[in-house]
Structures are given as C-alpha cells and as structure tokens.
Scaffold this motif. Sequence first.
Motif, PDB file in Angstrom:
ATOM      1  N   ARG A 106     -50.612  -0.498   4.968  1.00  0.00           N
ATOM      2  CA  ARG A 106     -51.173  -1.849   4.914  1.00  0.00           C
ATOM      3  C   ARG A 106     -50.023  -2.803   4.613  1.00  0.00           C
ATOM      4  NH1 ARG A 106     -55.807  -4.954   3.062  1.00  0.00           N
ATOM      5  NH2 ARG A 106     -55.525  -6.862   4.264  1.00  0.00           N
ATOM      6  N   HIS A 107     -50.046  -3.989   5.200  1.00  0.00           N
ATOM      7  CA  HIS A 107     -48.973  -4.961   5.017  1.00  0.00           C
ATOM      8  C   HIS A 107     -47.619  -4.327   5.341  1.00  0.00           C
ATOM      9  CE1 HIS A 107     -51.779  -7.851   3.421  1.00  0.00           C
ATOM     10  NE2 HIS A 107     -52.165  -7.005   2.486  1.00  0.00           N
ATOM     11  N   ILE A 108     -47.550  -3.733   6.506  1.00  0.00           N
ATOM     12  CA  ILE A 108     -46.338  -3.025   6.939  1.00  0.00           C
ATOM     13  C   ILE A 108     -45.318  -4.038   7.444  1.00  0.00           C
ATOM     14  CG2 ILE A 108     -45.437  -1.333   8.579  1.00  0.00           C
ATOM     15  CD1 ILE A 108     -48.338  -0.160   8.650  1.00  0.00           C
ATOM     16  N   GLU A 109     -44.097  -3.886   7.018  1.00  0.00           N
ATOM     17  CA  GLU A 109     -43.023  -4.741   7.510  1.00  0.00           C
ATOM     18  C   GLU A 109     -42.665  -4.342   8.939  1.00  0.00           C
ATOM     19  OE1 GLU A 109     -41.676  -7.330   6.052  1.00  0.00           O
ATOM     20  OE2 GLU A 109     -42.830  -7.119   4.197  1.00  0.00           O
ATOM     21  N   GLU A 110     -42.367  -5.347   9.767  1.00  0.00           N
ATOM     22  CA  GLU A 110     -42.054  -5.061  11.164  1.00  0.00           C
ATOM     23  C   GLU A 110     -40.872  -4.105  11.291  1.00  0.00           C
ATOM     24  OE1 GLU A 110     -40.875  -7.503  15.258  1.00  0.00           O
ATOM     25  OE2 GLU A 110     -41.980  -8.513  13.643  1.00  0.00           O
ATOM     26  N   ALA A 111     -39.877  -4.240  10.420  1.00  0.00           N
ATOM     27  CA  ALA A 111     -38.693  -3.391  10.487  1.00  0.00           C
ATOM     28  C   ALA A 111     -39.024  -1.920  10.221  1.00  0.00           C
ATOM     29  CB  ALA A 111     -37.642  -3.871   9.497  1.00  0.00           C
TER      30      ALA A 111
END
Length: 277
Positions: A106-111
């Motif tokens: 959840r709320h994963i960073e694009e990188a």
Amino acid sequence: MREFLEIGPRGLELAHRALQSGQHRVPRAAAQLLAPLGDPQKVICVGLNYHDHCQEQAAKVPKEPLIFSKFPSAITGPFDDIVHPQDTSELDWEVELAAVIGKRGRHIEEAAALQHVLGFTVANDVSARDWQMRRNGRQWLLGKTFDTFCPLGPAIVTKEAVADVHNLWIRCSVNGQRMQDSNTCHLIFGVPALVAWVSRFVTLVPGDILLTGTPAGVGVFRKPPVFLKVRGNGGSGGAGGTVDPTECGCHRVPPSQRGDEVQCEIQELGTICNRVV
C-alpha cells in the motif's frame, strides 16, 4: 494459484527446482490451459493509456490514470470461448499487457513498484461498447464485466524473463486480419507508475491483476465500426478472412460453425486465441 503466490520468493524457488528436474511434465496436446489466475482478489483496469488509442478517438491524454475494474468472474482461459451476450450488439476487442502482483503493498513508491510485480501475461479486455458508452449511466463496469470478458494467459512470464516490458510489440487479429499493432513503449503511464497510483487507494495483494490499457485499432473507432459476431448459420463475421484454429489452440470446428476468432499476442509473453460463441 493465489495461495502459491502468497508464499513469495520461496514458492518461486520451489517452482524453479521442479522445472529444472525435468519431471512432472505432460505433452502440451494433452493439457487444457486454464487462465493462469482464475480467482484474483482484484482485476484492475486502465483506460486511455496509449497515445495512439487517445489519438484514434480524439481524446485528450489523461493527466492521471483512468482506473476501472472487472469482476474476477469475467476471467476465462487463453483458448476458451468468449460468450456473446444477447444484451449487446457492439462486442469489441482490446489486447492488453497485464501485470500480476506478487507482493502485498500500500502506498508503494514508484521507484520500488516493480518489486511488487511477479510478472506479466496477455489479456483481452472484451467490451460491450453500448453498455460502456451509452447505458448504465456511462459507468464502464457492466460493459466490461460480462462472463468471459477477460481471456487471460497463456502463462505468467516472470519479470526477470522479460527484457524490457516497456518495449514489446502488442497485437490483435480478428479472423486473421490484423486490427491492433503497436508497442508498449506508447504507454502513457508505465507499469511502475500504475502500481504506485493504484496503491494509493487500495492494498495490492499477491494475485491481483492489473490490465494496463489497449493501443489503437479497436472496433468501435473504425469507420465504419466493426464488432465481433457469432457467425453460425451462414452469418458474417466482424472482420474478413479466416484463421486456422490449430495455429493458436482455438476449437477445431468447421469455419461455417465458428464465430469470430480473436488472437491477442505480446512479444515474449505469448498468444491467446478465443472464439466468439
């Protein structure tokens, strides 16, 4: 399959060892391939995500991903039939790259987004355009989620086996006539951006499927429009020509008894082929 994916890297290691052993194999002709994932928690879809698809309908390029969904009950196998509902006269095709989630987040960073992706497969986002565009208050869900409206397969190709998921040719043919021919380099929002965006709203879990959008060449925006049909009893199909079902695994029945045949293929991922009945 969902339970297997929830095991994580250990499960993939065991699968690799089983493959390397050379045992437990059956001839391809003796096996019926089912959808590689038949019961995901979520089937998440993206609209207007190819530059050429926006151009063919004179639509503005979205500033944010346009998200909708299908119910998991829409999933069918890579060579199973597409059932033409009596409720629509505007049945259309959409070849799509599908990403399969392998790690919860959840709320994963694009990188870091690709760390949550197990691999990729081929999908056909079959669509009833009348229900999508004019009925049901123009909410897309019903036009996208009839039973059998999500052929999927033929397998999940792990991300490590794909050289560059954003540089794969992607094609769809109807009765042997090429209708869509593009490349995933034309995606507006790539896989990492989509995973990061969707995870802002929902928790992604192993087995979730993310259809990333379709390129230009769908039937509804052709002039005149072209739609898929059942061709039995002397009827005519949605596109000219015929295709040998043995080439893609479709049912071996006489052409006069077959509906239109839709073949979707993506470089390095394989081909699915489905007959309209």
